[in-house]
Design a protein around this motif. Structure first.
Motif, PDB file in Angstrom:
ATOM      1  N   ALA A 177       2.197  -1.213  -1.788  1.00 38.22           N
ATOM      2  CA  ALA A 177       2.152   0.241  -1.944  1.00 38.22           C
ATOM      3  C   ALA A 177       2.682   0.937  -0.699  1.00 38.22           C
ATOM      4  O   ALA A 177       3.430   1.923  -0.791  1.00 38.22           O
ATOM      5  CB  ALA A 177       0.727   0.695  -2.242  1.00 38.22           C
ATOM      6  N   TYR A 178       2.310   0.421   0.475  1.00 38.33           N
ATOM      7  CA  TYR A 178       2.796   1.006   1.720  1.00 38.33           C
ATOM      8  C   TYR A 178       4.315   0.846   1.835  1.00 38.33           C
ATOM      9  O   TYR A 178       5.027   1.772   2.247  1.00 38.33           O
ATOM     10  CB  TYR A 178       2.118   0.354   2.914  1.00 38.33           C
ATOM     11  N   SER A 179       4.823  -0.330   1.469  1.00 38.10           N
ATOM     12  CA  SER A 179       6.252  -0.586   1.543  1.00 38.10           C
ATOM     13  C   SER A 179       7.025   0.364   0.639  1.00 38.10           C
ATOM     14  O   SER A 179       8.069   0.898   1.022  1.00 38.10           O
ATOM     15  CB  SER A 179       6.545  -2.039   1.158  1.00 38.10           C
ATOM     16  N   LEU A 180       6.512   0.589  -0.580  1.00 35.90           N
ATOM     17  CA  LEU A 180       7.170   1.522  -1.500  1.00 35.90           C
ATOM     18  C   LEU A 180       7.151   2.932  -0.941  1.00 35.90           C
ATOM     19  O   LEU A 180       8.164   3.639  -0.982  1.00 35.90           O
ATOM     20  CB  LEU A 180       6.472   1.484  -2.862  1.00 35.90           C
ATOM     21  N   ALA A 181       6.009   3.366  -0.406  1.00 40.28           N
ATOM     22  CA  ALA A 181       5.902   4.710   0.158  1.00 40.28           C
ATOM     23  C   ALA A 181       6.878   4.896   1.318  1.00 40.28           C
ATOM     24  O   ALA A 181       7.513   5.955   1.456  1.00 40.28           O
ATOM     25  CB  ALA A 181       4.471   4.966   0.614  1.00 40.28           C
ATOM     26  N   GLU A 182       7.025   3.871   2.148  1.00 40.82           N
ATOM     27  CA  GLU A 182       7.947   3.947   3.283  1.00 40.82           C
ATOM     28  C   GLU A 182       9.398   3.992   2.805  1.00 40.82           C
ATOM     29  O   GLU A 182      10.225   4.742   3.350  1.00 40.82           O
ATOM     30  CB  GLU A 182       7.722   2.742   4.205  1.00 40.82           C
ATOM     31  N   THR A 183       9.726   3.200   1.798  1.00 35.89           N
ATOM     32  CA  THR A 183      11.086   3.225   1.248  1.00 35.89           C
ATOM     33  C   THR A 183      11.395   4.601   0.676  1.00 35.89           C
ATOM     34  O   THR A 183      12.490   5.144   0.895  1.00 35.89           O
ATOM     35  CB  THR A 183      11.236   2.162   0.140  1.00 35.89           C
ATOM     36  N   LEU A 184      10.458   5.163  -0.059  1.00 34.52           N
ATOM     37  CA  LEU A 184      10.653   6.497  -0.629  1.00 34.52           C
ATOM     38  C   LEU A 184      10.829   7.551   0.467  1.00 34.52           C
ATOM     39  O   LEU A 184      11.684   8.434   0.353  1.00 34.52           O
ATOM     40  CB  LEU A 184       9.468   6.866  -1.522  1.00 34.52           C
ATOM     41  N   ARG A 185      10.033   7.461   1.508  1.00 33.61           N
ATOM     42  CA  ARG A 185      10.142   8.421   2.610  1.00 33.61           C
ATOM     43  C   ARG A 185      11.520   8.378   3.237  1.00 33.61           C
ATOM     44  O   ARG A 185      12.158   9.418   3.447  1.00 33.61           O
ATOM     45  CB  ARG A 185       9.058   8.132   3.663  1.00 33.61           C
ATOM     46  N   ARG A 186      11.997   7.175   3.530  1.00 37.52           N
ATOM     47  CA  ARG A 186      13.301   7.034   4.177  1.00 37.52           C
ATOM     48  C   ARG A 186      14.433   7.429   3.242  1.00 37.52           C
ATOM     49  O   ARG A 186      15.409   8.069   3.655  1.00 37.52           O
ATOM     50  CB  ARG A 186      13.476   5.590   4.650  1.00 37.52           C
ATOM     51  N   LEU A 203       4.550   6.167  -9.954  1.00 36.56           N
ATOM     52  CA  LEU A 203       4.837   5.561  -8.652  1.00 36.56           C
ATOM     53  C   LEU A 203       5.601   6.525  -7.747  1.00 36.56           C
ATOM     54  O   LEU A 203       5.337   6.587  -6.540  1.00 36.56           O
ATOM     55  CB  LEU A 203       5.638   4.273  -8.850  1.00 36.56           C
ATOM     56  N   LEU A 204       6.539   7.262  -8.300  1.00 36.07           N
ATOM     57  CA  LEU A 204       7.298   8.230  -7.500  1.00 36.07           C
ATOM     58  C   LEU A 204       6.402   9.345  -6.971  1.00 36.07           C
ATOM     59  O   LEU A 204       6.659   9.910  -5.908  1.00 36.07           O
ATOM     60  CB  LEU A 204       8.440   8.824  -8.332  1.00 36.07           C
ATOM     61  N   ASN A 205       5.341   9.650  -7.722  1.00 36.60           N
ATOM     62  CA  ASN A 205       4.404  10.695  -7.312  1.00 36.60           C
ATOM     63  C   ASN A 205       3.285  10.167  -6.432  1.00 36.60           C
ATOM     64  O   ASN A 205       2.400  10.923  -6.020  1.00 36.60           O
ATOM     65  CB  ASN A 205       3.795  11.366  -8.553  1.00 36.60           C
ATOM     66  N   GLY A 206       3.312   8.854  -6.168  1.00 39.62           N
ATOM     67  CA  GLY A 206       2.276   8.262  -5.336  1.00 39.62           C
ATOM     68  C   GLY A 206       0.984   7.996  -6.073  1.00 39.62           C
ATOM     69  O   GLY A 206      -0.064   7.797  -5.444  1.00 39.62           O
ATOM     70  N   ASP A 207       1.046   7.987  -7.400  1.00 40.49           N
ATOM     71  CA  ASP A 207      -0.148   7.744  -8.212  1.00 40.49           C
ATOM     72  C   ASP A 207      -0.272   6.266  -8.571  1.00 40.49           C
ATOM     73  O   ASP A 207       0.697   5.512  -8.517  1.00 40.49           O
ATOM     74  CB  ASP A 207      -0.101   8.575  -9.500  1.00 40.49           C
ATOM     75  N   ASP A 208      -1.465   5.876  -8.965  1.00 43.39           N
ATOM     76  CA  ASP A 208      -1.725   4.508  -9.396  1.00 43.39           C
ATOM     77  C   ASP A 208      -1.315   4.362 -10.865  1.00 43.39           C
ATOM     78  O   ASP A 208      -1.867   5.058 -11.725  1.00 43.39           O
ATOM     79  CB  ASP A 208      -3.208   4.191  -9.236  1.00 43.39           C
ATOM     80  N   ALA A 253       8.517  -3.999  -8.057  1.00 46.12           N
ATOM     81  CA  ALA A 253       9.752  -3.941  -8.857  1.00 46.12           C
ATOM     82  C   ALA A 253      10.539  -2.679  -8.547  1.00 46.12           C
ATOM     83  O   ALA A 253      11.769  -2.715  -8.379  1.00 46.12           O
ATOM     84  CB  ALA A 253       9.404  -3.999 -10.338  1.00 46.12           C
ATOM     85  N   LEU A 254       9.846  -1.544  -8.443  1.00 48.97           N
ATOM     86  CA  LEU A 254      10.528  -0.287  -8.132  1.00 48.97           C
ATOM     87  C   LEU A 254      11.052  -0.286  -6.704  1.00 48.97           C
ATOM     88  O   LEU A 254      12.162   0.179  -6.433  1.00 48.97           O
ATOM     89  CB  LEU A 254       9.574   0.889  -8.346  1.00 48.97           C
ATOM     90  N   ASN A 255      10.273  -0.831  -5.787  1.00 47.88           N
ATOM     91  CA  ASN A 255      10.690  -0.868  -4.387  1.00 47.88           C
ATOM     92  C   ASN A 255      11.968  -1.686  -4.213  1.00 47.88           C
ATOM     93  O   ASN A 255      12.831  -1.345  -3.406  1.00 47.88           O
ATOM     94  CB  ASN A 255       9.573  -1.451  -3.525  1.00 47.88           C
ATOM     95  N   ARG A 256      12.094  -2.772  -4.970  1.00 47.11           N
ATOM     96  CA  ARG A 256      13.294  -3.606  -4.879  1.00 47.11           C
ATOM     97  C   ARG A 256      14.546  -2.803  -5.237  1.00 47.11           C
ATOM     98  O   ARG A 256      15.569  -2.868  -4.539  1.00 47.11           O
ATOM     99  CB  ARG A 256      13.163  -4.807  -5.820  1.00 47.11           C
ATOM    100  N   VAL A 257      14.463  -2.016  -6.293  1.00 46.19           N
ATOM    101  CA  VAL A 257      15.608  -1.220  -6.726  1.00 46.19           C
ATOM    102  C   VAL A 257      15.892  -0.091  -5.726  1.00 46.19           C
ATOM    103  O   VAL A 257      17.051   0.185  -5.392  1.00 46.19           O
ATOM    104  CB  VAL A 257      15.348  -0.640  -8.131  1.00 46.19           C
ATOM    105  N   LEU A 258      14.846   0.543  -5.236  1.00 41.68           N
ATOM    106  CA  LEU A 258      15.029   1.631  -4.275  1.00 41.68           C
ATOM    107  C   LEU A 258      15.586   1.126  -2.952  1.00 41.68           C
ATOM    108  O   LEU A 258      16.347   1.830  -2.275  1.00 41.68           O
ATOM    109  CB  LEU A 258      13.704   2.362  -4.045  1.00 41.68           C
ATOM    110  N   LEU A 267      18.641   2.476  -0.757  1.00 40.94           N
ATOM    111  CA  LEU A 267      18.484   2.813   0.654  1.00 40.94           C
ATOM    112  C   LEU A 267      19.532   2.118   1.504  1.00 40.94           C
ATOM    113  O   LEU A 267      20.020   2.676   2.495  1.00 40.94           O
ATOM    114  CB  LEU A 267      17.074   2.423   1.114  1.00 40.94           C
ATOM    115  N   ASN A 268      19.908   0.903   1.117  1.00 43.40           N
ATOM    116  CA  ASN A 268      20.904   0.150   1.876  1.00 43.40           C
ATOM    117  C   ASN A 268      22.279   0.806   1.858  1.00 43.40           C
ATOM    118  O   ASN A 268      23.134   0.474   2.681  1.00 43.40           O
ATOM    119  CB  ASN A 268      21.007  -1.283   1.331  1.00 43.40           C
ATOM    120  N   ARG A 269      22.501   1.732   0.930  1.00 42.15           N
ATOM    121  CA  ARG A 269      23.764   2.467   0.928  1.00 42.15           C
ATOM    122  C   ARG A 269      23.839   3.433   2.106  1.00 42.15           C
ATOM    123  O   ARG A 269      24.924   3.799   2.545  1.00 42.15           O
ATOM    124  CB  ARG A 269      23.913   3.263  -0.371  1.00 42.15           C
ATOM    125  N   TYR A 270      22.667   3.834   2.587  1.00 41.71           N
ATOM    126  CA  TYR A 270      22.613   4.791   3.697  1.00 41.71           C
ATOM    127  C   TYR A 270      22.295   4.118   5.025  1.00 41.71           C
ATOM    128  O   TYR A 270      22.682   4.614   6.078  1.00 41.71           O
ATOM    129  CB  TYR A 270      21.531   5.852   3.422  1.00 41.71           C
TER     130      TYR A 270
END
Length: 207
Positions: free
Chosen positions: A10-19, A48-53, A138-143, A147-150
């Motif tokens: 969950a932390y990893s996904l939140a960090e990916t979304l932030r960046r 998941l995008l909204n930070g919900d469970d 699964a979502l973090n992998r795609v995001l 992110l790697n494009r930037y």
């Protein structure tokens, strides 16, 4: 997956979304597109995008759901009938058409060999993990791919060495030796100091 692992994911996904949002600004991430890429339900992606469970699911439920979602998307994309896809999977995987139909409808859980074949058939990234990973992972992998494009991924030589010799964070936790960053730094410093005399002696040796 343990509670600690779930929190880390969950932390990893939140960090990916932030960046990622720092790069794309006001541009919104499209839940429908992400659902197609992950084979997750749109409602789960939005949560998941909204930070919900998004709720808890078993591995079996995830596998069946994602196979069905991939199958439905494949039929829609290529304008095929279900019978055509069933015939292709039946031939490709060497299973009966009845079994292939149940798999594609998400009614049966495939064994490891069949799941590998399905991953190859639909040409998904990540192999079997595409179907078994928790939604946040699964979502973090795609995001991460977006992110790697930037951002250019940096290779940490220490992490590479740790992975090469099997000394990774998850392994340490499994063996009951969860190290803090300070403890890990002290450990690595000790290793470096222990090899420095050898390196210096090699440099001072007559040529």
């Amino acid at each position: 997956m343990t509670d600690l692992q779930e929190r880390l994911v969950a932390y990893s996904l939140a960090e990916t979304l932030r960046r990622l949002r720092a790069h794309i600004g006001e541009q919104e991430l499209n839940p429908e597109e992400l659902a197609d890429e992950t084979a997750l339900p749109v409602t789960v992606v939005r949560a998941l995008l909204n930070g919900d469970d998004p709720g808890t699911t078993t591995v079996e439920e995830r596998v069946c759901s994602r196979i069905k979602n991939l199958s439905d998307a494949h039929l829609h994309k290529y304008g095929k009938r279900e019978g055509d896809l069933v015939a292709e999977v039946h031939t490709r995987l060497g299973i009966s058409d009845v079994w292939a139909r149940k798999l594609l409808r998400g009614e049966k859980v495939p064994n490891v060999t069949l799941l590998h074949g399905i991953a190859d058939f639909f040409e998904v990234d990540g192999g079997e993990a595409f179907f078994t990973a928790p939604p946040a992972e699964a979502l973090n992998r795609v995001l991460q791919l977006r992110l790697n494009r930037y951002e250019t991924p940096e290779v940490d030589p220490v992490q590479v060495l740790m992975e090469r010799y099997g000394v990774v964070g998850s392994d340490l936790r499994l063996h009951g030796a969860a190290l803090t960053n300070e403890q890990l730094e002290a450990l690595l410093a000790g290793v470096i100091k222990s090899v420095m005399p050898t390196i210096q002696q090699q440099g001072d040796a007559p040529r």
